[in-house]
Design an enzyme around this catalytic site. Structure first.
Site, PDB file in Angstrom:
ATOM      1  N   GLU A 100       0.860  -1.181   0.000  1.00 31.48           N
ATOM      2  CA  GLU A 100       0.000   0.000   0.000  1.00 31.48           C
ATOM      3  C   GLU A 100       0.896   1.230   0.000  1.00 31.48           C
ATOM      4  OE1 GLU A 100      -2.841   2.455   3.100  1.00 31.48           O
ATOM      5  OE2 GLU A 100      -2.574   0.306   3.406  1.00 31.48           O
ATOM      6  N   LYS A 157      29.415  -9.518   2.914  1.00 32.07           N
ATOM      7  CA  LYS A 157      29.564 -10.900   3.379  1.00 32.07           C
ATOM      8  C   LYS A 157      28.426 -11.798   2.916  1.00 32.07           C
ATOM      9  CE  LYS A 157      32.203  -9.638   7.465  1.00 32.07           C
ATOM     10  NZ  LYS A 157      32.231  -9.571   8.929  1.00 32.07           N
ATOM     11  N   GLU A 173      14.886  -5.612  -0.519  1.00 25.25           N
ATOM     12  CA  GLU A 173      15.782  -6.763  -0.643  1.00 25.25           C
ATOM     13  C   GLU A 173      15.362  -7.567  -1.860  1.00 25.25           C
ATOM     14  OE1 GLU A 173      17.396 -10.625   1.893  1.00 25.25           O
ATOM     15  OE2 GLU A 173      15.839  -9.353   2.760  1.00 25.25           O
TER      16      GLU A 173
END
Length: 184
Positions: A100, A157, A173
């Site tokens: 939203e 990493k 992500e």
């Protein structure tokens, strides 16, 4: 005997599980339906989430008296969206994991307006995650589209996942669920 501590100093698996309760049967049909992000400019945000990330605008709601609009996006086929207004609203609000976007009218013209993404002090909200079949291919496309990266797949990493930013600086992500087991 002392409980073993995980390397992070956080909760062990057992300790985390001991904090959890079995779901009450009355919550059986609950679902995580949406997360909301405030956006400065809906034109830029809608372009980003549809063109760059491939989402579909499934519902738009305007609230003139309160001077804001809501834009609901999801990974849905636009041909499945009902035409009837009431049916469309109920359908949109029954989808799993929608995004939203809330736009408070006028913010797009306010040079001083910005939203905190939660990744600098004071920390709070962190990111949303988008699962993709191939992180490197997705990121190559994002680079070609001029998307801003926080972390590329081979940086740092944690190899094999990336973080990009939307027009308001929120982190996203980019991950492949099948590859995450090697990172966790």
């Amino acid at each position: 005997m002392a409980e073993p501590q995980p390397p992070s100093g956080g909760l062990t698996d057992e300790a985390a599980l001991s904090c959890c309760s079995d779901a009450d049967p009355s919550t059986k049909d609950f679902l995580l339906q949406q997360t909301m992000l405030r956006v400065k400019d809906p034109k830029k945000s809608l372009d980003f989430y549809t063109r760059v990330l491939g989402m579909t605008l499934i519902q738009k709601c305007d609230f003139p008296a309160m001077k804001f609009s809501l834009y609901f996006l999801a990974y849905e086929d636009k041909n499945d969206i009902p035409k009837d207004k009431e049916e469309k609203i109920a359908w949109a609000l029954s989808r799993k994991a929608t995004l939203e976007l809330t736009h408070n009218w006028g913010t797009e013209d306010d040079e001083t307006q910005s939203y905190h993404n939660g990744n600098s002090d004071p920390r709070g909200f962190g990111h949303i995650g988008i699962a993709v079949p191939d992180v490197h291919s997705a990121c190559k496309r994002f680079e070609e589209l001029g998307v801003k990266f926080v972390k590329k797949p081979d940086d740092g990493k944690m190899k094999g996942l990336a973080f990009i930013q939307d027009p308001d600086g929120y982190w996203i992500e980019i991950l492949n669920p099948n590859k995450m087991a090697t990172l966790m």
